[in-house]
Design a protein around this motif. Structure first.
Motif, PDB file in Angstrom:
ATOM      1  N   ASP A 199     -16.297  -5.466   3.871  1.00 57.30           N
ATOM      2  CA  ASP A 199     -16.812  -4.261   4.521  1.00 57.30           C
ATOM      3  C   ASP A 199     -16.759  -3.071   3.570  1.00 57.30           C
ATOM      4  OD1 ASP A 199     -17.683  -2.870   7.017  1.00 57.30           O
ATOM      5  OD2 ASP A 199     -15.838  -1.756   6.645  1.00 57.30           O
ATOM      6  N   SER A 200     -15.617  -2.896   2.895  1.00 55.36           N
ATOM      7  CA  SER A 200     -15.464  -1.793   1.949  1.00 55.36           C
ATOM      8  C   SER A 200     -14.216  -2.018   1.115  1.00 55.36           C
ATOM      9  CB  SER A 200     -15.364  -0.447   2.690  1.00 55.36           C
ATOM     10  OG  SER A 200     -14.212  -0.429   3.529  1.00 55.36           O
ATOM     11  N   VAL A 201     -14.068  -1.177   0.095  1.00 52.89           N
ATOM     12  CA  VAL A 201     -12.882  -1.209  -0.757  1.00 52.89           C
ATOM     13  C   VAL A 201     -12.226   0.158  -0.694  1.00 52.89           C
ATOM     14  CG1 VAL A 201     -12.031  -1.450  -3.126  1.00 52.89           C
ATOM     15  CG2 VAL A 201     -13.832  -2.968  -2.284  1.00 52.89           C
ATOM     16  N   ASN A 202     -10.930   0.178  -0.458  1.00 49.95           N
ATOM     17  CA  ASN A 202     -10.199   1.440  -0.376  1.00 49.95           C
ATOM     18  C   ASN A 202     -10.047   2.060  -1.760  1.00 49.95           C
ATOM     19  OD1 ASN A 202      -9.779   1.044   2.408  1.00 49.95           O
ATOM     20  ND2 ASN A 202      -7.931  -0.162   2.017  1.00 49.95           N
ATOM     21  N   VAL A 203     -10.112   3.373  -1.811  1.00 49.91           N
ATOM     22  CA  VAL A 203      -9.970   4.083  -3.086  1.00 49.91           C
ATOM     23  C   VAL A 203      -8.598   3.814  -3.696  1.00 49.91           C
ATOM     24  CG1 VAL A 203      -9.907   6.343  -4.187  1.00 49.91           C
ATOM     25  CG2 VAL A 203     -11.591   5.878  -2.390  1.00 49.91           C
ATOM     26  N   ASP A 204      -7.564   3.736  -2.872  1.00 43.38           N
ATOM     27  CA  ASP A 204      -6.205   3.533  -3.366  1.00 43.38           C
ATOM     28  C   ASP A 204      -5.795   2.064  -3.345  1.00 43.38           C
ATOM     29  OD1 ASP A 204      -6.220   3.344  -0.639  1.00 43.38           O
ATOM     30  OD2 ASP A 204      -4.414   4.554  -0.319  1.00 43.38           O
ATOM     31  N   GLY A 205      -6.778   1.173  -3.278  1.00 46.73           N
ATOM     32  CA  GLY A 205      -6.486  -0.260  -3.326  1.00 46.73           C
ATOM     33  C   GLY A 205      -6.661  -0.920  -1.978  1.00 46.73           C
ATOM     34  N   GLY A 206      -7.016  -2.190  -2.018  1.00 41.70           N
ATOM     35  CA  GLY A 206      -7.183  -2.951  -0.796  1.00 41.70           C
ATOM     36  C   GLY A 206      -8.637  -3.223  -0.492  1.00 41.70           C
ATOM     37  N   ILE A 207      -8.889  -4.411   0.057  1.00 38.78           N
ATOM     38  CA  ILE A 207     -10.242  -4.836   0.410  1.00 38.78           C
ATOM     39  C   ILE A 207     -10.311  -4.979   1.922  1.00 38.78           C
ATOM     40  CG2 ILE A 207     -12.002  -6.622   0.114  1.00 38.78           C
ATOM     41  CD1 ILE A 207     -10.557  -7.449  -2.470  1.00 38.78           C
ATOM     42  N   ASN A 208     -11.215  -4.252   2.541  1.00 37.77           N
ATOM     43  CA  ASN A 208     -11.420  -4.339   3.990  1.00 37.77           C
ATOM     44  C   ASN A 208     -12.463  -5.410   4.283  1.00 37.77           C
ATOM     45  OD1 ASN A 208      -9.688  -2.066   4.493  1.00 37.77           O
ATOM     46  ND2 ASN A 208     -11.358  -0.745   3.825  1.00 37.77           N
ATOM     47  N   LEU A 209     -12.057  -6.460   4.973  1.00 36.72           N
ATOM     48  CA  LEU A 209     -12.969  -7.541   5.313  1.00 36.72           C
ATOM     49  C   LEU A 209     -13.696  -7.244   6.613  1.00 36.72           C
ATOM     50  CD1 LEU A 209     -10.746 -10.637   4.404  1.00 36.72           C
ATOM     51  CD2 LEU A 209     -12.303  -9.318   2.952  1.00 36.72           C
ATOM     52  N   ALA A 210     -14.811  -7.915   6.805  1.00 33.08           N
ATOM     53  CA  ALA A 210     -15.661  -7.656   7.973  1.00 33.08           C
ATOM     54  C   ALA A 210     -14.978  -8.020   9.286  1.00 33.08           C
ATOM     55  CB  ALA A 210     -16.976  -8.422   7.831  1.00 33.08           C
ATOM     56  N   ASP A 211     -13.984  -8.907   9.241  1.00 33.23           N
ATOM     57  CA  ASP A 211     -13.299  -9.303  10.473  1.00 33.23           C
ATOM     58  C   ASP A 211     -12.066  -8.450  10.754  1.00 33.23           C
ATOM     59  OD1 ASP A 211     -11.535 -10.162   8.563  1.00 33.23           O
ATOM     60  OD2 ASP A 211     -11.628 -12.292   9.090  1.00 33.23           O
ATOM     61  N   GLY A 212     -11.876  -7.379   9.979  1.00 28.11           N
ATOM     62  CA  GLY A 212     -10.767  -6.468  10.224  1.00 28.11           C
ATOM     63  C   GLY A 212      -9.548  -6.692   9.351  1.00 28.11           C
ATOM     64  N   ARG A 213      -9.469  -7.806   8.688  1.00 24.90           N
ATOM     65  CA  ARG A 213      -8.339  -8.057   7.796  1.00 24.90           C
ATOM     66  C   ARG A 213      -8.409  -7.155   6.562  1.00 24.90           C
ATOM     67  NH1 ARG A 213      -8.533 -14.297   6.537  1.00 24.90           N
ATOM     68  NH2 ARG A 213     -10.775 -13.926   6.922  1.00 24.90           N
ATOM     69  N   VAL A 214      -7.254  -6.887   5.992  1.00 23.36           N
ATOM     70  CA  VAL A 214      -7.179  -6.100   4.769  1.00 23.36           C
ATOM     71  C   VAL A 214      -6.449  -6.914   3.710  1.00 23.36           C
ATOM     72  CG1 VAL A 214      -6.363  -3.989   3.669  1.00 23.36           C
ATOM     73  CG2 VAL A 214      -7.164  -3.928   6.041  1.00 23.36           C
ATOM     74  N   VAL A 215      -7.084  -7.076   2.548  1.00 22.02           N
ATOM     75  CA  VAL A 215      -6.483  -7.796   1.430  1.00 22.02           C
ATOM     76  C   VAL A 215      -5.766  -6.800   0.538  1.00 22.02           C
ATOM     77  CG1 VAL A 215      -6.945  -9.176  -0.633  1.00 22.02           C
ATOM     78  CG2 VAL A 215      -8.226  -9.617   1.475  1.00 22.02           C
ATOM     79  N   ASN A 216      -4.487  -7.035   0.306  1.00 17.83           N
ATOM     80  CA  ASN A 216      -3.694  -6.158  -0.550  1.00 17.83           C
ATOM     81  C   ASN A 216      -4.137  -6.322  -2.001  1.00 17.83           C
ATOM     82  OD1 ASN A 216      -1.698  -4.422  -1.473  1.00 17.83           O
ATOM     83  ND2 ASN A 216      -0.105  -6.001  -1.505  1.00 17.83           N
ATOM     84  N   ALA A 217      -4.486  -5.225  -2.646  1.00 14.60           N
ATOM     85  CA  ALA A 217      -4.925  -5.288  -4.040  1.00 14.60           C
ATOM     86  C   ALA A 217      -4.767  -3.930  -4.700  1.00 14.60           C
ATOM     87  CB  ALA A 217      -6.380  -5.740  -4.122  1.00 14.60           C
ATOM     88  N   ASP A 218      -4.066  -3.899  -5.844  1.00 11.00           N
ATOM     89  CA  ASP A 218      -3.973  -2.676  -6.647  1.00 11.00           C
ATOM     90  C   ASP A 218      -5.251  -2.463  -7.452  1.00 11.00           C
ATOM     91  OD1 ASP A 218      -1.191  -2.504  -5.933  1.00 11.00           O
ATOM     92  OD2 ASP A 218      -0.814  -4.045  -7.426  1.00 11.00           O
ATOM     93  N   VAL A 219      -5.840  -3.566  -7.899  1.00  5.60           N
ATOM     94  CA  VAL A 219      -7.079  -3.559  -8.678  1.00  5.60           C
ATOM     95  C   VAL A 219      -8.058  -4.509  -8.017  1.00  5.60           C
ATOM     96  CG1 VAL A 219      -8.148  -4.133 -10.894  1.00  5.60           C
ATOM     97  CG2 VAL A 219      -5.904  -3.037 -10.851  1.00  5.60           C
ATOM     98  N   VAL A 220      -9.302  -4.066  -7.860  1.00  7.87           N
ATOM     99  CA  VAL A 220     -10.335  -4.908  -7.264  1.00  7.87           C
ATOM    100  C   VAL A 220     -11.484  -5.054  -8.247  1.00  7.87           C
ATOM    101  CG1 VAL A 220     -11.912  -5.247  -5.325  1.00  7.87           C
ATOM    102  CG2 VAL A 220      -9.707  -4.090  -4.956  1.00  7.87           C
ATOM    103  N   VAL A 221     -11.918  -6.289  -8.437  1.00  3.82           N
ATOM    104  CA  VAL A 221     -13.015  -6.584  -9.355  1.00  3.82           C
ATOM    105  C   VAL A 221     -14.152  -7.216  -8.566  1.00  3.82           C
ATOM    106  CG1 VAL A 221     -13.669  -7.670 -11.527  1.00  3.82           C
ATOM    107  CG2 VAL A 221     -11.267  -7.118 -11.095  1.00  3.82           C
ATOM    108  N   ALA A 222     -15.359  -6.732  -8.775  1.00  4.48           N
ATOM    109  CA  ALA A 222     -16.540  -7.310  -8.130  1.00  4.48           C
ATOM    110  C   ALA A 222     -17.239  -8.247  -9.108  1.00  4.48           C
ATOM    111  CB  ALA A 222     -17.501  -6.215  -7.676  1.00  4.48           C
ATOM    112  N   GLY A 223     -17.317  -9.507  -8.728  1.00  6.80           N
ATOM    113  CA  GLY A 223     -18.068 -10.487  -9.507  1.00  6.80           C
ATOM    114  C   GLY A 223     -19.150 -11.070  -8.636  1.00  6.80           C
ATOM    115  N   ILE A 224     -20.105 -10.243  -8.270  1.00  6.52           N
ATOM    116  CA  ILE A 224     -21.098 -10.613  -7.257  1.00  6.52           C
ATOM    117  C   ILE A 224     -22.501 -10.723  -7.847  1.00  6.52           C
ATOM    118  CG2 ILE A 224     -19.792  -9.730  -5.292  1.00  6.52           C
ATOM    119  CD1 ILE A 224     -21.424  -7.142  -5.469  1.00  6.52           C
ATOM    120  N   GLY A 225     -22.556 -11.033  -9.129  1.00  4.89           N
ATOM    121  CA  GLY A 225     -23.846 -11.289  -9.739  1.00  4.89           C
ATOM    122  C   GLY A 225     -24.437 -10.079 -10.436  1.00  4.89           C
ATOM    123  N   THR A 226     -25.603 -10.281 -10.972  1.00  5.98           N
ATOM    124  CA  THR A 226     -26.294  -9.231 -11.719  1.00  5.98           C
ATOM    125  C   THR A 226     -27.732  -9.097 -11.230  1.00  5.98           C
ATOM    126  OG1 THR A 226     -27.106 -10.734 -13.447  1.00  5.98           O
ATOM    127  CG2 THR A 226     -24.920  -9.752 -13.772  1.00  5.98           C
TER     128      THR A 226
END
Length: 367
Positions: A199-226
């Motif tokens: 759904d989105s990525v928090n500025v201070d870390g963390g990945i918000n999933l579409a089902d409401g879960r939040v993935v703990n992450a200090d650094v987030v990398v997008a590898g979703i193609g070019t």
């Protein structure tokens, strides 16, 4: 032709310049690149570079560069194709040329708040970010995402990979072999979450999933193609649609302009592979010098990926008829073949894990 301009100074651009010289072109070659660096090898960026084992790996030493005898315009972008023989550049100048090789590659798809890994500068920033991170989130479980996850795990990070598809790499390898690759994450302590959108990525870390879960992450990398880097060509004389449209020989609708590498949509297919960029350069430059399509590129598209100490190799195309020819998926060491639906004896694709010798032998039988 007296002057040939190559727009793009990465692998496809360098190989095009080398091919022109090998084929006897003794005129002026000008290579324009938006990065300030001379050509370097991209595959190590997601692996040994992130691990601190190597720095930038040049694609050519000084002797090779001297043999090419090109003018390098680095740190400059092409901003428009003013005519079939004139390119506008970001420094306000224009470049006239009798022939043009478009090798601008691809641009990473981005998500706000994430890192991407496409260039050397991207890799430097990501390596620095990894230095202080404890939890790394990777969005996308394709080859680049999996390689980044593998490197982060080797650095002792807690790693979570999020993939929108139910199975990683399904579009490339099919469901069964994609599942086998996906198991590598769990084998080595990474968490793989599939079948869910971000759904989105928090500025201070963390990945918000579409089902409401939040993935703990200090650094987030997008590898979703070019996406192909063709914005500068919009409205110009060269046809574009998911890349630069060209025939199987890399020749565009303008006979003195060819395209190679990730940006080239050759006969309805755009290949983002290291080997394809090299092979296409040989063919496209030959056609450019000939003034017509005298050769075509027909390679099956070989790709490899190093993940968690396992080398994955693939060539050809995936089908629903996949057969393990040797080894065991459970042992993460095997070779499997993909068979043609109408002619089951015909091998149209091959995938291997940590079995390079048999892979190399079987690829001779590829149809």
């Amino acid at each position: 032709m007296k002057t040939i301009a190559i727009i793009g100074a990465s692998l496809a651009g360098l190989r095009s310049a080398q091919a022109l010289r090998q084929q006897g072109f003794d005129g002026r070659i000008v290579v324009v690149g938006d990065e300030v660096h001379l050509p370097y090898d991209r595959p190590p960026l997601s692996k040994d570079f992130l691990l601190g084992k190597v720095e930038a790996v040049p694609l050519a030493d000084q002797e090779d560069l001297d043999a090419v005898n090109a003018e390098w315009r680095l740190g400059v972008k092409a901003t428009g194709l003013l005519s079939t023989q004139e390119v506008a550049l970001s420094d306000g100048t224009t470049l006239a040329a009798d022939g043009l090789v478009i090798a601008t590659g691809g641009l990473p798809r981005t998500i706000p708040g994430t890192h991407v890994l496409r260039t050397l500068d991207d890799a430097v920033k990501l390596r620095e970010a990894f230095g202080t991170a404890q939890h790394v989130g990777v969005i996308g479980a394709g080859f680049i995402g999996a390689e980044i996850a593998s490197s982060a795990r080797a650095l002792g990070k807690d790693v979570t990979v999020v993939e929108a598809l139910p199975t990683p790499l399904t579009r490339v390898l099919g469901a069964e072999m994609g599942t086998a690759c996906g198991h590598l994450h769990g084998d080595h302590g990474s968490t793989l979450i599939t079948g869910i959108n971000v759904d989105s990525v928090n500025v201070d870390g963390g990945i918000n999933l579409a089902d409401g879960r939040v993935v703990n992450a200090d650094v987030v990398v997008a590898g979703i193609g070019t996406r192909p880097a063709t914005d500068w060509l919009a409205g110009g004389p060269v046809n574009i649609d998911n890349g630069v449209l060209c025939d199987a020989g890399g020749v565009t609708n303008v006979k003195n302009i060819v395209a190679v590498g990730d940006v080239a949509n050759c006969a309805g297919h755009r290949a983002e592979h290291w080997t394809s960029a090299t092979e296409q350069a040989q063919v496209a430059t030959r056609n450019l010098l000939a003034g017509e399509t005298v050769a075509t590129h027909t390679s099956g598209g070989y790709v490899w990926s190093d993940q968690y100490g396992v080398r994955i190799q693939f060539i050809g195309r995936a089908t629903n008829d996949v057969r393990v020819e040797d080894g065991s998926i459970e042992d993460r060491k095997f070779v499997a073949t993909y068979r043609d639906g109408e002619n089951p004896d015909d091998i149209v694709g091959i995938v291997a894990m940590s079995n390079a010798r048999l892979f190399t032998r079987l690829r001779r039988n590829l149809k």
